[in-house]
Design an enzyme around this catalytic site. Structure first.
Site, PDB file in Angstrom:
ATOM      1  N   PHE A   1      34.723 180.746  68.576  1.00  0.00           N
ATOM      2  CA  PHE A   1      34.538 180.944  67.245  1.00  0.00           C
ATOM      3  C   PHE A   1      34.750 179.249  66.658  1.00  0.00           C
ATOM      4  O   PHE A   1      35.832 178.892  66.536  1.00  0.00           O
ATOM      5  CB  PHE A   1      35.321 182.088  66.496  1.00  0.00           C
TER       6      PHE A   1
ATOM      7  N   HIS B   1      20.755 181.324  71.577  1.00  0.00           N
ATOM      8  CA  HIS B   1      21.302 182.825  71.958  1.00  0.00           C
ATOM      9  C   HIS B   1      20.209 183.669  72.978  1.00  0.00           C
ATOM     10  O   HIS B   1      18.947 183.367  72.737  1.00  0.00           O
ATOM     11  CB  HIS B   1      21.198 183.610  70.572  1.00  0.00           C
TER      12      HIS B   1
ATOM     13  N   ASP C   1      25.110 185.487  64.438  1.00  0.00           N
ATOM     14  CA  ASP C   1      23.792 185.143  64.789  1.00  0.00           C
ATOM     15  C   ASP C   1      22.693 185.573  63.792  1.00  0.00           C
ATOM     16  O   ASP C   1      21.615 186.069  64.195  1.00  0.00           O
ATOM     17  CB  ASP C   1      23.655 186.060  66.084  1.00  0.00           C
TER      18      ASP C   1
ATOM     19  N   LYS D   1       9.820 200.396 117.122  1.00  0.00           N
ATOM     20  CA  LYS D   1       9.330 201.466 117.840  1.00  0.00           C
ATOM     21  C   LYS D   1       9.593 201.080 119.481  1.00  0.00           C
ATOM     22  O   LYS D   1       8.665 200.579 119.937  1.00  0.00           O
ATOM     23  CB  LYS D   1       7.889 201.805 117.626  1.00  0.00           C
TER      24      LYS D   1
ATOM     25  N   GLY E   1       3.625 204.037 116.026  1.00  0.00           N
ATOM     26  CA  GLY E   1       2.883 202.546 115.958  1.00  0.00           C
ATOM     27  C   GLY E   1       1.835 202.516 114.919  1.00  0.00           C
ATOM     28  O   GLY E   1       1.641 201.491 114.337  1.00  0.00           O
ATOM     29  N   GLN E   2       0.963 203.572 115.065  1.00  0.00           N
ATOM     30  CA  GLN E   2      -0.262 203.417 113.994  1.00  0.00           C
ATOM     31  C   GLN E   2       0.253 203.398 112.416  1.00  0.00           C
ATOM     32  O   GLN E   2      -0.246 202.673 111.754  1.00  0.00           O
ATOM     33  CB  GLN E   2      -1.052 204.730 114.307  1.00  0.00           C
TER      34      GLN E   2
ATOM     35  N   LEU F   1      -0.412 190.456 125.154  1.00  0.00           N
ATOM     36  CA  LEU F   1      -1.130 191.369 125.470  1.00  0.00           C
ATOM     37  C   LEU F   1      -1.430 191.539 127.192  1.00  0.00           C
ATOM     38  O   LEU F   1      -0.439 190.767 127.679  1.00  0.00           O
ATOM     39  CB  LEU F   1      -2.500 191.484 124.908  1.00  0.00           C
TER      40      LEU F   1
ATOM     41  N   CYS G   1       4.775 191.285 133.010  1.00  0.00           N
ATOM     42  CA  CYS G   1       3.503 190.786 131.868  1.00  0.00           C
ATOM     43  C   CYS G   1       3.216 189.560 132.883  1.00  0.00           C
ATOM     44  O   CYS G   1       1.745 189.427 132.674  1.00  0.00           O
ATOM     45  CB  CYS G   1       3.880 190.683 130.540  1.00  0.00           C
TER      46      CYS G   1
END
Length: 933
Positions: free
Chosen positions: A89, A106, A142, A595, A632-633, A672, A705
């Site tokens: 103040f 403010h 204010d 998954k 998965g879908q 893949l 793979c």
């Protein structure tokens, strides 16, 4: 102008710095006294510049300005007072003293929300517009004339922090500087504040904090961290204050107990995540914490639970720790003569900054213990805090508890414990409708256990949990280094459980136990350790741009996590493929829904259990056993999934890619199918070529793979190579994968065994020579003989299609005809891996450059490493696993090297020439100089 800055905090510091940059002279800075020896940032900055700094604890006494304070101020000769976030103040003798008076910042659009906590009330009242005002100070609260205002939209998910950081802080600094500029130019307006629409809310008065619940959820919500949301009377004898709320954007109502609320549109629901409240639009608000009337803070999810269990009895070591923590409290609370069990941290005068100090000091004292600001609010008395701390140190705090229904088996000279339910939001739960399926042991065809079979609704729940963990959970708040520490801890736990994990892999996938220890599990551990080290090294760039002169502008980039990642795992390396993808996602700060293959779910579920033990926050990792066509879908289609990582067949990969594009253009990486060629030249080390050629096909039962799908052997060594291979094949022991001397275990599942039978029958029918194997082993289980075909012509089915089993396909090529064999090797739509055996380094480099595959092995095979990027060309997919190229971050996710078709030249063992061991650098130098080795 000569300016006096009266304020505090980083906001005040920034305003001060910008005013000096504008050329104004700051003649003095008035800020708050040091707290516990720590100076305010505004004062620190001014002291560095040599500006006089004053730290008055008060400006007036008994309503009158202190004469010595006024005198020190007046001596500065300020022409304007600038008050950025001033919390003291200031007497009117100071406010009116300068030529131009005083201006104040403010954080609301005055006259709305006069008084303290204006940002809070902007959110509590559901204002659609927020902003700030800069006004001329007067003797009201204010109420002075307005100089400048700026507004912004309040977003549905805004919190105090987001609104402040997004607009009020950066734009407020600019606004203060603009206001001073207008005053200096004589253009500053003085607009009286209207009384219409004026409000004043005293946030300390709880009666004013009561907010009606009969309104839309976004208007009821208030996400200020540990600032009150709503004050509500549930009964005449019970008052509750809600804290830390967010909108529930998942659209799913979690299961829980109904809580009738007077005046509400419908009853609330107490769930595991917190208290769900409903607006009159039926949208949901999630309240995470509740303060009881006695001041005690509890998790909203614990609202219906009774009192905490009886107090723990502390050990001698824990008593020593408790006394050390008591000393920390005593230092932070100097006004408390003695810290007792009943001492309340906040009622003793502690503020939010003290919470941070307490947490950091206790974490340091307890060697990095996981402790958060929230824990202090939940246990605000010293006795409760010590109980919470001891539980955390013992590892049995409630947050870490999880009920797991194990399947226990005595196998491999140990007892293994396997979870068999879905793992969603940190809990093992049944699938929708309690649906299950049998997972089969390929060694004897017996049922291992019943596993929960995920449904579409389960996918939605898991994605919602992962999204909440990413957007609101601790995972996004902890530092990158702390994230890395959790991943290191997870790797350590995987190592501690490696025998159990390898045993489960042998049971569920038929992996030979010794190979599972080394590769399936061993490389998984390496992967998490490698990516744990990357967590705090994901960096952006500083880029010079065309406008760099004369303004010297720069573009800064930052790599950010993409969000929820869907991980779809194949059945050949269940844990290793999970680790390759998941570790990188987590290191970058993403959350995952995994998954696993339907036929091999068990190591993924055991992994989920270990993430809990490692302290990975709930919802970060979710595991959903189930069918690819369903789970998965749905992951591929889900609008909240931002990235899909898939390893599997090319046919399914194409379908996933299409779904990702149609749903929300989500990122996708695909590993893949393959038909990897291995070219063996007559000038090779034949012993090594036979050894590595066997490995290239029969490693992991051929379920690999990058397995060599077709061997091209130069004519002059063809017959000898085949003779040696057949000799080695007949030495292989086919049997129980848990036997330590087994070389070759069962195929993964019955359907795959049948496909191998059909594959070999078709090879014989087309005219290839079946040298050995080709049949199911006459014993229980899914065992298939290691098989060798010769005289395989390019047009045959087995020359073009992948067997994904222990089937060696051998074709001849003419001596010296390098280009023809390269053409034959590349005559496939697949391009995952390849290999070449030769002593001629020039030939090796030439062939490796021409082979169209993601990895080329030279005089070796199957040598992958966590630091080396792995992925394919053509219809073998795109994107990389492993290496720092995998990290899924922002727009730079999966950026490859400059040449999109680049590939690592994997030279693991070097050829010997004239009995000299060649260093690769020397080889390169000789090659560039034209030397013919």
């Amino acid at each position: 102008m000569k300016i006096a800055v009266i304020g505090q905090s980083l906001f005040g510091q920034e305003v001060y710095c910008h005013l000096r940059k504008e050329g104004h002279e700051v003649v003095g800075v008035f800020t708050v006294p040091d707290k516990d020896g720590k100076a305010d940032p505004l004062g620190l900055e001014a002291e560095k510049d040599g500006v006089p700094v004053f730290k008055f604890s008060r400006w007036r006494a008994k309503g009158q300005a202190l004469p010595d304070v006024v005198a020190k101020y007046q001596a500065l000769g300020a022409e304007l007072n600038v008050l950025p976030f001033c919390s003291q103040f200031i007497p009117m003798e100071i406010i009116n003293a300068p030529q131009h008076g005083s201006i104040i910042y403010h954080p609301s659009l005055l006259p709305r929300h006069r008084g303290a906590s204006a940002i809070n009330w902007t959110l509590i009242h559901g204002d659609k517009k927020g902003g700030f005002s800069i006004f001329w100070a007067d003797d009201g609260l204010d109420t002075g004339d307005l100089l400048l205002q700026k507004e912004c939209e309040v977003l549905p998910d805004d919190t105090v922090s987001t609104l402040y950081n997004r607009f009020l802080f950066p734009e407020g600094i600019k606004g203060m500087v603009q206001a001073v500029r207008l005053i200096a130019e004589g253009k500053a307006p003085r607009l009286p504040q209207p009384e219409e629409g004026a409000t004043y809310e005293g946030i300390q008065k709880k009666e004013t904090a009561k907010v009606t619940l009969l309104r839309p959820a976004w208007a009821t919500g208030f996400g200020g961290f540990f600032s009150p949301t709503i004050f509500w009377f549930f009964s005449p004898r019970q008052k509750l204050t809600f804290f830390n709320s967010t909108l529930n954007t998942s659209g799913l109502v979690p299961e829980g107990d109904a809580l009738p609320i007077p005046g509400a549109h419908r009853p609330g629901v107490v769930t595991k995540a917190g208290l769900i409240l409903f607006g009159n639009d039926d949208k949901m608000l999630l309240v995470k914490n509740i303060q009881l009337e006695d001041g005690k803070m509890i998790l909203a999810s614990n609202f219906f639970k009774g009192a905490a269990s009886s107090a723990l009895e502390l050990t001698e070591a824990e008593l020593v720790t408790a006394e050390a923590v008591r000393s920390v409290w005593q230092r932070i609370l100097p006004n408390v003569l003695e810290v007792e069990d009943s001492t309340d941290f906040f009622k003793s005068g502690a503020a939010s900054v003290d919470v941070v100090r307490l947490v950091e000091e206790v974490k340091e004292l307890c060697d990095g213990l996981e402790l958060e600001n929230e824990d202090v609010y939940m246990a605000s008395t010293f006795g409760d805090f010590i109980q919470l701390l001891v539980r955390k140190l013992r590892g049995d705090d409630e947050e870490g508890e999880c009920s797991i229904d194990y399947v226990e088996m005595a196998v491999n000279k140990r007892t293994i414990r396997i979870p068999h339910q879905l793992f969603i939001g940190g809990e093992f739960v049944d699938a929708e409708g309690a649906k299950t399926y049998e997972t089969i042991n390929p060694t004897d065809g017996s049922v291992i256990c019943q596993v929960s079979l995920a449904q579409v609704t389960d996918v939605d729940k898991a994605v919602a949990a992962a999204k909440d963990a990413f957007e609101n959970g601790r995972w996004g708040k902890i530092s990158a280094r702390d994230r890395g520490r959790l991943l290191y801890r997870l790797a350590d736990l995987m190592e501690q459980h490696q025998e159990e994990l390898a045993t489960i892999e042998a049971l569920d996938a038929g992996a030979v136990y010794t190979l599972a220890l080394k590769t399936h599990v061993g490389m998984s551990i390496q992967t998490f350790r490698y990516f744990a080290g990357w967590c705090d090294k994901i960096q952006g760039s500083t880029i010079p741009i065309n406008q760099a002169r004369p303004n010297r502008n720069l573009t800064l980039t930052r790599k950010e996590p993409v969000g929820v990642c869907g991980i779809i795992i194949p059945w050949n390396y269940p844990l290793m493929m999970l680790s390759w993808k998941t570790a990188a996602c987590l290191a970058a700060g993403n959350t995952v829904v995994i998954k696993p293959a339907q036929v091999t779910p068990l190591t993924a579920l055991k992994f989920a259990e270990l993430t809990l033990k490692a302290g990975i926050p709930k919802g970060v990792v979710n595991v959903l056993p189930g069918s690819g066509s369903l789970v998965g879908q749905r992951l591929s289609d889900h609008p909240d999934v931002r990235k899909i990582g898939f390893t599997g067949s090319t046919e399914v990969g194409k379908h996933i890619m299409k779904s990702c594009a149609i749903s929300n253009v989500k990122k996708v990486s695909l590993e893949l199918g393959g038909k990897s060629p291995l070219i063996i030249f007559a000038d090779c080390d034949l012993n090594k070529a036979v050894q590595m050629g066997m490995s290239s096909v029969f490693f992991n039962k051929g379920e690999n793979c990058i397995a060599a799908g077709r061997l091209f052997v130069e004519d002059s060594i063809h017959d000898e190579f085949v003779r040696r291979v057949v000799e080695e094949v007949r030495k292989m022991k086919v049997g129980d994968p848990l036997d330590r001397d087994t070389d070759h275990g069962p195929q993964n599942h019955h359907a795959h065994l049948m496909k191998l039978m059909e594959y070999c029958q078709r090879g014989v029918k087309e005219g290839a020579t079946l040298v050995c194997g080709g049949n199911q082993v006459p014993r229980p289980g899914f065992f298939f003989e290691p098989t060798v075909f010769t005289d395989v012509e390019d047009h045959m089915f087995i020359a073009k299609e992948e067997s994904f089993g222990p089937v060696m396909i051998i074709s001849r090529f003419a001596d010296g005809d390098v280009d023809t064999v390269l053409s034959r090797a590349n005559a496939t739509e697949f391009g995952l891996a390849s290999g070449v055996f030769t002593r001629d380094i020039n030939k090796a480099l030439y062939v490796s450059d021409k082979l169209q595959a993601g990895t080329v092995f030279v005089n070796t095979y199957n040598k992958t490493d966590v630091a080396a990027p792995f992925g394919g060309f053509k219809q073998s997919g795109f994107g990389k696993d492993l290496g720092n190229l995998l990290l899924p971050v922002g727009l730079l996710s999966f950026i490859h090297s400059t040449n999109i078709c680049s590939k690592p030249l994997s030279v693991r063992s070097y050829p010997r020439c004239r009995d000299v061991a060649l260093n690769m650098m020397a080889v390169r130098a000789r090659f560039l100089l034209g030397g013919n080795l």
